[in-house]
Design an enzyme around this catalytic site. Sequence first.
Site, PDB file in Angstrom:
ATOM      1  N   ASN A   1       7.463  -1.040  -5.915  1.00  0.00           N
ATOM      2  CA  ASN A   1       6.697  -2.084  -5.228  1.00  0.00           C
ATOM      3  C   ASN A   1       5.479  -2.508  -6.038  1.00  0.00           C
ATOM      4  OD1 ASN A   1       8.312  -2.530  -2.976  1.00  0.00           O
ATOM      5  ND2 ASN A   1       7.399  -0.841  -1.843  1.00  0.00           N
TER       6      ASN A   1
ATOM      7  N   HIS B   1      11.261   8.308  -1.450  1.00  0.00           N
ATOM      8  CA  HIS B   1      11.355   6.898  -1.061  1.00  0.00           C
ATOM      9  C   HIS B   1      12.671   6.295  -1.521  1.00  0.00           C
ATOM     10  CE1 HIS B   1       9.896   2.508  -1.576  1.00  0.00           C
ATOM     11  NE2 HIS B   1      10.433   2.676  -0.384  1.00  0.00           N
TER      12      HIS B   1
ATOM     13  N   GLU C   1      12.461   7.246  -5.412  1.00  0.00           N
ATOM     14  CA  GLU C   1      11.154   7.652  -5.919  1.00  0.00           C
ATOM     15  C   GLU C   1      10.762   9.000  -5.311  1.00  0.00           C
ATOM     16  OE1 GLU C   1       8.945   3.402  -6.728  1.00  0.00           O
ATOM     17  OE2 GLU C   1       8.933   4.170  -4.683  1.00  0.00           O
TER      18      GLU C   1
ATOM     19  N   SER D   1       7.152   3.900   2.444  1.00  0.00           N
ATOM     20  CA  SER D   1       7.151   2.962   1.322  1.00  0.00           C
ATOM     21  C   SER D   1       5.759   2.458   0.996  1.00  0.00           C
ATOM     22  CB  SER D   1       8.050   1.761   1.642  1.00  0.00           C
ATOM     23  OG  SER D   1       7.561   1.075   2.791  1.00  0.00           O
TER      24      SER D   1
END
Length: 519
Positions: free
Chosen positions: A188, A138, A150, A117
């Site tokens: 993120n 991810h 992802e 991540s």
Amino acid sequence: MRIRIVGAGVMGRGIAQWAATAGHTVELGDIRTEAVGAAVDFVRGMLDRAAAKGRMTEREAADALARIVPLDSPWAPGDEVELVIEAAREDLDTKAEVFGKLAEALPATTVFATNTSSLSVTEIAATLGDPSRLAGLHFFNPVPLMKIVEVVPGAATRPEIPELLTELVSGTGHRAVVVADTPGFLVNHAGRGLVTEALALLEETVADAPGLDRIARDVLGLKMGPFELMDLTGLDVTAAVIDTIWRGFRHSDRLRPSFLTPNRVAAGLHGRKTGRGWYAYGPEDPAPAAVPEPPVTGDGKRPVRVAGTGPGTEALRTALTASGAVLDDAERPGDDALVLVATWGTTVAEAVAGLELPPARTLGVDPLSLPTRRRVLAATPATDPEVAADARAVLAAPGGEAADGAAAEPYAVSVVRDTAGSVAQRLLASIVSVAASIAERGLATPADIDAAVTAGLGYPHGPLAWGDTIGAPRLLALQQALHRTTGDPRYRPTRWLTERAQLGMHLTDPGNSPFPQAG
């Protein structure tokens, strides 16, 4: 497909359930053999629960569990393994060791995927003899419910691998988004817009954490306020992600961290897992959304003058009229009149100076709050506290009747310290700016940005589509005003927004590239 998952922790067992439920054969391995058994038991429980709730049949649950093959060793030979998904500890050396051993045990045709991540996919791949076989995949926790994944090609990843992984993910009912191998990837990275701006507002004592969360929930429609979210994630984790992404993008002002977090992390104020963060989590403490607000104490009978002509002015007049406020339309307000100004990217203090308004009796109203059940007032250091109390009462007055004929509920009213753009405008401008910066850099498509953020962060809209609800020209005016008023490069409008406002395009429009497409 035969998939090997290495790492039987929270993420590994979630990925195992996801893949087995979709019909794939799953080999599950971990250096701790007891972790494999615990993971299988956990998946069995989740499948049994799904069957009990009617989301799948008992036969389907049994078949999915039967497709999970526990391994005595994650490095066992496996000539039929087509894909490995690594879910080991978030450490480059650990992942390099895992893939090195897998490269010795499995065929050269096996595709490698890492669930990292925060680490660079390219750096992980570089530790392999053949870096072209590895990409990022991810997932988000809990994997079966968070239907976004992802897909992250490294610099050397073979072009067919992202296509293969995208097809795999799409075939399970999850959404795959292909994103660039950059710090934070997509979700993120995009999530920094909310939390970094919320921390900046707290730094400036615009409001306390519960007050900022109320506005984020009630005005912007977020499921959780930013401070409530940080407590859920863990401030230690959030602060590390903020710092990593900021450093990765070479200290970008738009992603600038707060000075507030290091001491709180050192003090163990991490949130729910430590019992105290921005909120307390003892047995007698209220939930974040239930923290009591100050009572309304004014009588709300003061006449009101609406000053200025900026965005939201007419909406403010309409809202006050509907609530039964007494409007003072004299050229100059009376000596006891309350003066309200709708601010858009500017401060109340600037309006006081520019329009020659009485400092003690002038407050600002955020136009974004007017269509919601929470109205936001901004007070300056010169505001008379009694006037502020009356202003709160004026805006709280419900007026009219509810749809069922009963008396309408009063509005909630937040009083914050005067700041350029007030709270909701700054939070929304930051959310959109970070997403626009991602699009501008070509790190993901606008459609994938909005899909990933909506699914991964639970926002009511994708950030670019959210910006379109305001309109690119109006949003550009907001960010230009924030930049001009504060002088802070954090608020410099992106090229993505500026061009689309000037060209009459939507923020979600990818536009046409002037460069020929490769291939």
